[in-house]
Structures are given as structure tokens and as C-alpha cells.
Design a protein around this motif. Structure first.
Motif, PDB file in Angstrom:
ATOM      1  N   ASP A   7      -5.998  -8.036   4.245  1.00 44.85           N
ATOM      2  CA  ASP A   7      -7.351  -7.898   3.702  1.00 44.85           C
ATOM      3  C   ASP A   7      -8.377  -8.700   4.500  1.00 44.85           C
ATOM      4  OD1 ASP A   7      -6.637 -10.427   2.871  1.00 44.85           O
ATOM      5  OD2 ASP A   7      -6.633  -9.946   0.741  1.00 44.85           O
ATOM      6  N   SER A  68      -9.127  12.003   4.543  1.00 39.74           N
ATOM      7  CA  SER A  68      -8.431  10.744   4.752  1.00 39.74           C
ATOM      8  C   SER A  68      -8.263  10.569   6.248  1.00 39.74           C
ATOM      9  CB  SER A  68      -7.054  10.743   4.086  1.00 39.74           C
ATOM     10  OG  SER A  68      -7.184  10.802   2.690  1.00 39.74           O
ATOM     11  N   CYS A  97      -7.923   5.254   5.375  1.00 38.51           N
ATOM     12  CA  CYS A  97      -9.282   5.276   4.822  1.00 38.51           C
ATOM     13  C   CYS A  97      -9.497   6.598   4.101  1.00 38.51           C
ATOM     14  CB  CYS A  97     -10.334   5.212   5.933  1.00 38.51           C
ATOM     15  SG  CYS A  97     -10.163   3.855   7.049  1.00 38.51           S
ATOM     16  N   GLU A  98     -10.339   6.540   3.097  1.00 40.15           N
ATOM     17  CA  GLU A  98     -10.751   7.755   2.410  1.00 40.15           C
ATOM     18  C   GLU A  98     -12.259   7.756   2.292  1.00 40.15           C
ATOM     19  OE1 GLU A  98      -8.805   7.817  -1.351  1.00 40.15           O
ATOM     20  OE2 GLU A  98      -6.813   7.852  -0.466  1.00 40.15           O
ATOM     21  N   GLY A  99     -12.836   8.931   2.377  1.00 45.20           N
ATOM     22  CA  GLY A  99     -14.275   9.039   2.231  1.00 45.20           C
ATOM     23  C   GLY A  99     -14.725  10.467   2.425  1.00 45.20           C
ATOM     24  N   GLU A 144     -14.954   4.975   1.884  1.00 50.42           N
ATOM     25  CA  GLU A 144     -15.201   4.501   0.521  1.00 50.42           C
ATOM     26  C   GLU A 144     -14.109   3.523   0.115  1.00 50.42           C
ATOM     27  OE1 GLU A 144     -15.485   8.156  -1.682  1.00 50.42           O
ATOM     28  OE2 GLU A 144     -17.321   8.737  -0.627  1.00 50.42           O
ATOM     29  N   GLN A 145     -12.947   3.655   0.710  1.00 51.77           N
ATOM     30  CA  GLN A 145     -11.885   2.679   0.508  1.00 51.77           C
ATOM     31  C   GLN A 145     -11.009   2.623   1.751  1.00 51.77           C
ATOM     32  OE1 GLN A 145     -10.042   4.729  -2.995  1.00 51.77           O
ATOM     33  NE2 GLN A 145      -8.175   3.927  -2.119  1.00 51.77           N
ATOM     34  N   ILE A 146     -10.520   1.414   2.024  1.00 48.76           N
ATOM     35  CA  ILE A 146      -9.659   1.170   3.180  1.00 48.76           C
ATOM     36  C   ILE A 146      -8.480   0.338   2.706  1.00 48.76           C
ATOM     37  CG2 ILE A 146      -9.427  -0.017   5.404  1.00 48.76           C
ATOM     38  CD1 ILE A 146     -12.340   0.475   5.947  1.00 48.76           C
ATOM     39  N   SER A 147      -7.289   0.743   3.121  1.00 49.23           N
ATOM     40  CA  SER A 147      -6.119  -0.104   2.893  1.00 49.23           C
ATOM     41  C   SER A 147      -5.491  -0.376   4.252  1.00 49.23           C
ATOM     42  CB  SER A 147      -5.122   0.556   1.938  1.00 49.23           C
ATOM     43  OG  SER A 147      -4.628   1.749   2.479  1.00 49.23           O
TER      44      SER A 147
END
Length: 160
Positions: A7, A68, A97-99, A144-147
């Protein structure tokens, strides 16, 4: 094989900079997700990709702009004992990632994006002719989100 969540923003940026290819997944209604490799650039938290104006990926992304994006870096084969096949594994770091993708159509903005992509691979800017710029499609993805995860990085393992 232990997996660690990353992170630390600087570490995530380092992994992105080290990657040479990303894979994007696009929804294909009634079928499996459509996954393809693409070259990319990254700047200020945004991914930029390019393609032609026509084709399956464009049709699908225009129909449903949720995508993705996945990439990995620092991939290497590791082992605990050189003569034991089951002790071998891959060590790597990955990002998913998603967006929602946005297509950039402004000529000057497309040139800016092309240079972001080219700097990822060459560390320099270029000049482009109008037909080249007009004949490509620029994809912009602000995740919008990243892991981010690291796996196979045990201190007991030796790097090949």
C-alpha cells in the motif's frame, strides 16, 4: 507462497514504471471477458493507452467503459533448493486497477498522451504528423481502485 499487500504509493509507482506491458479486460456480454495486452504510459495517477479506432476492443469499451487493467513487475524465478522442482516458484509484484475508460479526441491532448506513453519506454518526447495522430485512439484510465501485491518473495529463496 505468501502474498503481501503493498500500500506504499511510491512502491506502487515503482512497479508501474518497471512494467513493460499491461493487460486490459473488457466486458463482452454473453462471453468471457476480452483480455488483451497493450503498451501504456502513466502519469499523475492516470494510465494512457493507444489503439486503432476500430476493432473488437473499441466496440466493447464503447458499449461498456468499465475495464480492468493488470500489470506485473520484478518477475523472477526463485527456488529453495536447486534440485527440488517443487521448491521453484515465481516471485513478482502485481497491480490490478479498475475504472472507466475515457477516449481522448482532442488533437493536442492526444499528442500529450502519446508522449506520456513514449516516455514510459524511451524517456523522451517526439513529434507526430497529423495522419498518425488522427488515426489513433487514446484511452485514458483514472483508476477508481488499485490493489497491489507481492508474492514469492521469501528470504529463504535464491534468485536465478
Amino acid at each position: 507462497m505468501k502474498t503481501f499487500i503493498i500500500d506504499d504509493h511510491e512502491k506502487i509507482e515503482e512497479i508501474i514504471r518497471s512494467a513493460q506491458t499491461c493487460f486490459i479486460a473488457i466486458n463482452d456480454p454473453g462471453n468471457a471477458p476480452y483480455i488483451i495486452p497493450m503498451n501504456f504510459g502513466y502519469e499523475n495517477g492516470t494510465f494512457y493507452l493507444h489503439s486503432g479506432h476500430k476493432g473488437k476492443k473499441i466496440d466493447l469499451a464503447q458499449n461498456d467503459n468499465r475495464i480492468s487493467l493488470s500489470l506485473h513487475g520484478n518477475t523472477r524465478l526463485v527456488f529453495q533448493h536447486p534440485d527440488v522442482a517443487c521448491s521453484y516458484s515465481m516471485s513478482a509484484e502485481s497491480i490490478v486497477c479498475e475504472g472507466k475508460v475515457r477516449f481522448i479526441t482532442d488533437y493536442d491532448e492526444k499528442i500529450k498522451c502519446l508522449n506520456i506513453i513514449m516516455r514510459h519506454y524511451t524517456q523522451r518526447d517526439f513529434k507526430y504528423n497529423a495522419p498518425a495522430v488522427n488515426n489513433i485512439c487514446i484511452w485514458e484510465l483514472k483508476p477508481e481502485q488499485i490493489s497491489c501485491k507481492s508474492f514469492g518473495n521469501s528470504a529463504k529463496r535464491q534468485i536465478i
